[in-house]
Motif scaffolding. Structure first.
Motif, PDB file in Angstrom:
ATOM      1  N   LYS A  97      24.548  37.501  39.645  1.00 44.75           N
ATOM      2  CA  LYS A  97      26.101  37.595  39.028  1.00 44.75           C
ATOM      3  C   LYS A  97      26.928  38.464  39.656  1.00 44.75           C
ATOM      4  O   LYS A  97      28.244  37.952  39.780  1.00 44.75           O
ATOM      5  CB  LYS A  97      25.529  38.205  37.633  1.00 44.75           C
ATOM      6  CG  LYS A  97      26.896  38.220  36.597  1.00 44.75           C
ATOM      7  CD  LYS A  97      27.438  37.143  36.229  1.00 44.75           C
ATOM      8  CE  LYS A  97      26.975  36.339  35.174  1.00 44.75           C
ATOM      9  NZ  LYS A  97      26.788  36.392  33.937  1.00 44.75           N
ATOM     10  N   PRO A  98      26.733  39.742  40.243  1.00 44.71           N
ATOM     11  CA  PRO A  98      27.651  40.369  40.789  1.00 44.71           C
ATOM     12  C   PRO A  98      28.016  39.569  42.156  1.00 44.71           C
ATOM     13  O   PRO A  98      29.541  39.696  42.245  1.00 44.71           O
ATOM     14  CB  PRO A  98      26.883  41.712  41.304  1.00 44.71           C
ATOM     15  CG  PRO A  98      25.806  41.909  40.291  1.00 44.71           C
ATOM     16  CD  PRO A  98      25.456  40.374  40.071  1.00 44.71           C
ATOM     17  N   GLU A  99      27.315  39.012  42.926  1.00 43.03           N
ATOM     18  CA  GLU A  99      27.946  38.278  44.169  1.00 43.03           C
ATOM     19  C   GLU A  99      28.707  37.005  43.528  1.00 43.03           C
ATOM     20  O   GLU A  99      29.687  36.715  44.086  1.00 43.03           O
ATOM     21  CB  GLU A  99      26.730  37.769  44.956  1.00 43.03           C
ATOM     22  CG  GLU A  99      26.083  38.855  45.483  1.00 43.03           C
ATOM     23  CD  GLU A  99      24.822  39.551  44.694  1.00 43.03           C
ATOM     24  OE1 GLU A  99      24.751  39.045  43.609  1.00 43.03           O
ATOM     25  OE2 GLU A  99      24.180  40.231  45.455  1.00 43.03           O
ATOM     26  N   THR A 100      28.228  36.307  42.634  1.00 44.76           N
ATOM     27  CA  THR A 100      28.799  35.168  41.923  1.00 44.76           C
ATOM     28  C   THR A 100      30.235  35.484  41.675  1.00 44.76           C
ATOM     29  O   THR A 100      31.390  34.819  41.834  1.00 44.76           O
ATOM     30  CB  THR A 100      28.067  34.736  40.863  1.00 44.76           C
ATOM     31  OG1 THR A 100      26.703  34.278  41.321  1.00 44.76           O
ATOM     32  CG2 THR A 100      28.809  33.379  40.185  1.00 44.76           C
ATOM     33  N   VAL A 101      30.355  36.893  40.743  1.00 46.41           N
ATOM     34  CA  VAL A 101      31.673  37.249  40.480  1.00 46.41           C
ATOM     35  C   VAL A 101      32.766  37.505  41.599  1.00 46.41           C
ATOM     36  O   VAL A 101      34.128  37.025  41.611  1.00 46.41           O
ATOM     37  CB  VAL A 101      31.562  38.578  39.500  1.00 46.41           C
ATOM     38  CG1 VAL A 101      32.979  39.089  39.231  1.00 46.41           C
ATOM     39  CG2 VAL A 101      30.807  38.293  38.293  1.00 46.41           C
ATOM     40  N   VAL A 102      32.121  38.223  42.619  1.00 46.48           N
ATOM     41  CA  VAL A 102      33.078  38.384  43.850  1.00 46.48           C
ATOM     42  C   VAL A 102      33.534  37.033  44.291  1.00 46.48           C
ATOM     43  O   VAL A 102      34.759  37.222  44.819  1.00 46.48           O
ATOM     44  CB  VAL A 102      32.048  39.186  44.828  1.00 46.48           C
ATOM     45  CG1 VAL A 102      32.848  39.352  46.499  1.00 46.48           C
ATOM     46  CG2 VAL A 102      31.903  40.572  44.423  1.00 46.48           C
ATOM     47  N   TRP A 103      32.679  36.240  44.791  1.00 44.97           N
ATOM     48  CA  TRP A 103      32.930  34.891  45.374  1.00 44.97           C
ATOM     49  C   TRP A 103      33.898  34.001  44.573  1.00 44.97           C
ATOM     50  O   TRP A 103      34.768  33.443  44.915  1.00 44.97           O
ATOM     51  CB  TRP A 103      31.839  34.102  45.761  1.00 44.97           C
ATOM     52  CG  TRP A 103      31.175  34.737  47.229  1.00 44.97           C
ATOM     53  CD1 TRP A 103      30.174  35.543  47.218  1.00 44.97           C
ATOM     54  CD2 TRP A 103      31.899  34.513  48.513  1.00 44.97           C
ATOM     55  NE1 TRP A 103      29.941  35.743  48.676  1.00 44.97           N
ATOM     56  CE2 TRP A 103      31.148  35.130  49.317  1.00 44.97           C
ATOM     57  CE3 TRP A 103      32.857  33.688  49.018  1.00 44.97           C
ATOM     58  CZ2 TRP A 103      31.296  35.453  50.621  1.00 44.97           C
ATOM     59  CZ3 TRP A 103      33.330  33.831  50.186  1.00 44.97           C
ATOM     60  CH2 TRP A 103      32.412  34.413  50.927  1.00 44.97           C
ATOM     61  N   ALA A 104      33.393  34.096  43.053  1.00 45.17           N
ATOM     62  CA  ALA A 104      34.508  33.298  42.272  1.00 45.17           C
ATOM     63  C   ALA A 104      35.768  33.903  42.199  1.00 45.17           C
ATOM     64  O   ALA A 104      36.824  33.221  42.026  1.00 45.17           O
ATOM     65  CB  ALA A 104      33.899  33.490  40.792  1.00 45.17           C
ATOM     66  N   SER A 105      36.180  35.289  42.168  1.00 41.03           N
ATOM     67  CA  SER A 105      37.131  35.987  42.305  1.00 41.03           C
ATOM     68  C   SER A 105      38.019  35.500  43.385  1.00 41.03           C
ATOM     69  O   SER A 105      38.976  35.223  43.367  1.00 41.03           O
ATOM     70  CB  SER A 105      36.874  37.480  42.080  1.00 41.03           C
ATOM     71  OG  SER A 105      38.298  37.991  42.280  1.00 41.03           O
ATOM     72  N   ARG A 106      37.317  35.405  44.514  1.00 37.45           N
ATOM     73  CA  ARG A 106      37.983  35.044  45.992  1.00 37.45           C
ATOM     74  C   ARG A 106      38.556  33.671  45.918  1.00 37.45           C
ATOM     75  O   ARG A 106      39.737  33.343  46.234  1.00 37.45           O
ATOM     76  CB  ARG A 106      37.205  35.230  47.044  1.00 37.45           C
ATOM     77  CG  ARG A 106      36.832  36.675  47.454  1.00 37.45           C
ATOM     78  CD  ARG A 106      35.714  36.753  48.467  1.00 37.45           C
ATOM     79  NE  ARG A 106      35.602  37.892  48.742  1.00 37.45           N
ATOM     80  CZ  ARG A 106      34.254  38.599  49.471  1.00 37.45           C
ATOM     81  NH1 ARG A 106      33.467  37.790  49.879  1.00 37.45           N
ATOM     82  NH2 ARG A 106      34.263  40.133  49.500  1.00 37.45           N
ATOM     83  N   LEU A 107      37.705  32.551  45.229  1.00 42.89           N
ATOM     84  CA  LEU A 107      37.992  31.292  44.964  1.00 42.89           C
ATOM     85  C   LEU A 107      39.251  31.229  44.099  1.00 42.89           C
ATOM     86  O   LEU A 107      40.213  30.397  44.156  1.00 42.89           O
ATOM     87  CB  LEU A 107      36.999  30.582  44.457  1.00 42.89           C
ATOM     88  CG  LEU A 107      36.098  29.888  45.602  1.00 42.89           C
ATOM     89  CD1 LEU A 107      34.874  29.046  44.674  1.00 42.89           C
ATOM     90  CD2 LEU A 107      36.922  28.798  46.366  1.00 42.89           C
ATOM     91  N   THR A 108      39.257  32.007  43.056  1.00 38.59           N
ATOM     92  CA  THR A 108      40.584  32.220  41.975  1.00 38.59           C
ATOM     93  C   THR A 108      41.711  32.667  42.747  1.00 38.59           C
ATOM     94  O   THR A 108      43.073  32.092  42.520  1.00 38.59           O
ATOM     95  CB  THR A 108      40.191  33.005  40.984  1.00 38.59           C
ATOM     96  OG1 THR A 108      38.946  32.632  40.288  1.00 38.59           O
ATOM     97  CG2 THR A 108      41.277  33.156  39.809  1.00 38.59           C
ATOM     98  N   VAL A 109      41.682  33.494  43.460  1.00 42.54           N
ATOM     99  CA  VAL A 109      42.796  34.024  44.176  1.00 42.54           C
ATOM    100  C   VAL A 109      43.303  32.786  45.378  1.00 42.54           C
ATOM    101  O   VAL A 109      44.402  32.645  45.439  1.00 42.54           O
ATOM    102  CB  VAL A 109      42.508  35.320  45.243  1.00 42.54           C
ATOM    103  CG1 VAL A 109      43.667  35.704  46.319  1.00 42.54           C
ATOM    104  CG2 VAL A 109      42.291  36.507  44.182  1.00 42.54           C
ATOM    105  N   LEU A 110      42.490  32.155  45.967  1.00 43.07           N
ATOM    106  CA  LEU A 110      42.781  31.263  46.940  1.00 43.07           C
ATOM    107  C   LEU A 110      43.410  29.990  45.921  1.00 43.07           C
ATOM    108  O   LEU A 110      44.342  29.475  46.454  1.00 43.07           O
ATOM    109  CB  LEU A 110      41.614  30.696  47.645  1.00 43.07           C
ATOM    110  CG  LEU A 110      41.791  29.270  48.334  1.00 43.07           C
ATOM    111  CD1 LEU A 110      42.795  29.333  49.426  1.00 43.07           C
ATOM    112  CD2 LEU A 110      40.461  28.930  49.017  1.00 43.07           C
ATOM    113  N   GLY A 111      43.056  29.728  44.897  1.00 38.95           N
ATOM    114  CA  GLY A 111      43.371  28.860  43.825  1.00 38.95           C
ATOM    115  C   GLY A 111      44.696  29.007  43.574  1.00 38.95           C
ATOM    116  O   GLY A 111      45.633  28.064  43.472  1.00 38.95           O
TER     117      GLY A 111
END
Length: 167
Positions: A97-111
């Motif tokens: 979960k912590p890693e997922t949140v970090v990568w999902a946050s990065r994808l969101t910023v890219l989005g």
């Protein structure tokens, strides 16, 4: 439970474990994605219908190319903003979960960056047609500056004013 001390020993005001923090941040991210995804999906849906309008054949080559770029950006934006949901689904139960949140946050910023580009291209296309290209680029530049101010400058300014270590 971990203590509430952040960087440099500053009290973060929360008493949560790494997993609890990841759960909270994931919930926050989902709320943000719901807003962004809805807008992007509506915009993308409208973009897909433009080509079927009678007036599309009368567009200049430049406007047609701009339309293609806009549709591709819209698709890329949709992919980036739906990506965190797919990531979560594929990684659920794997204690990531912590890693997922970090990568999902990065994808969101890219989005969000791709959304800015999609909005700029969409607006440029519409204004070029509506204004016969007179001043359209300047208006789009102003709108892009407004988006950058609202989406980046103000949040970064607020973060800077809150001081180091604020969460």
């Amino acid at each position: 439970m971990t203590d509430s001390k952040g960087p440099a020993g500053a009290d973060t005001g929360r008493h949560e474990t790494e997993e609890e923090r990841a759960d909270r941040r994931w919930g926050d991210l989902l709320q943000e994605l719901r807003v962004a995804q809805t807008g992007v999906q509506i915009l993308f849906g409208f973009l897909l219908t433009v080509i079927f309008q009678q007036r599309f054949t009368s567009l200049s080559d430049t406007d047609r190319h701009l339309y293609v770029v806009t549709v591709v950006l819209g698709a890329a934006t949709t992919g980036a903003l739906v990506g965190p949901v797919a990531m979560h689904r594929l990684l659920t139960g794997r204690k990531l979960k912590p890693e997922t949140v970090v990568w999902a946050s990065r994808l969101t910023v890219l989005g969000l960056l791709l959304l800015l580009c999609t909005m700029a291209c969409s607006l440029l296309l519409v204004l070029r047609v509506a204004m016969a290209d007179t001043g359209a680029a300047w208006l789009v530049g102003g709108v892009v500056a407004w988006f950058v101010l609202c989406w980046s400058v103000v949040p970064l300014w607020a973060r800077h004013r809150s001081g180091p270590g604020a969460r």
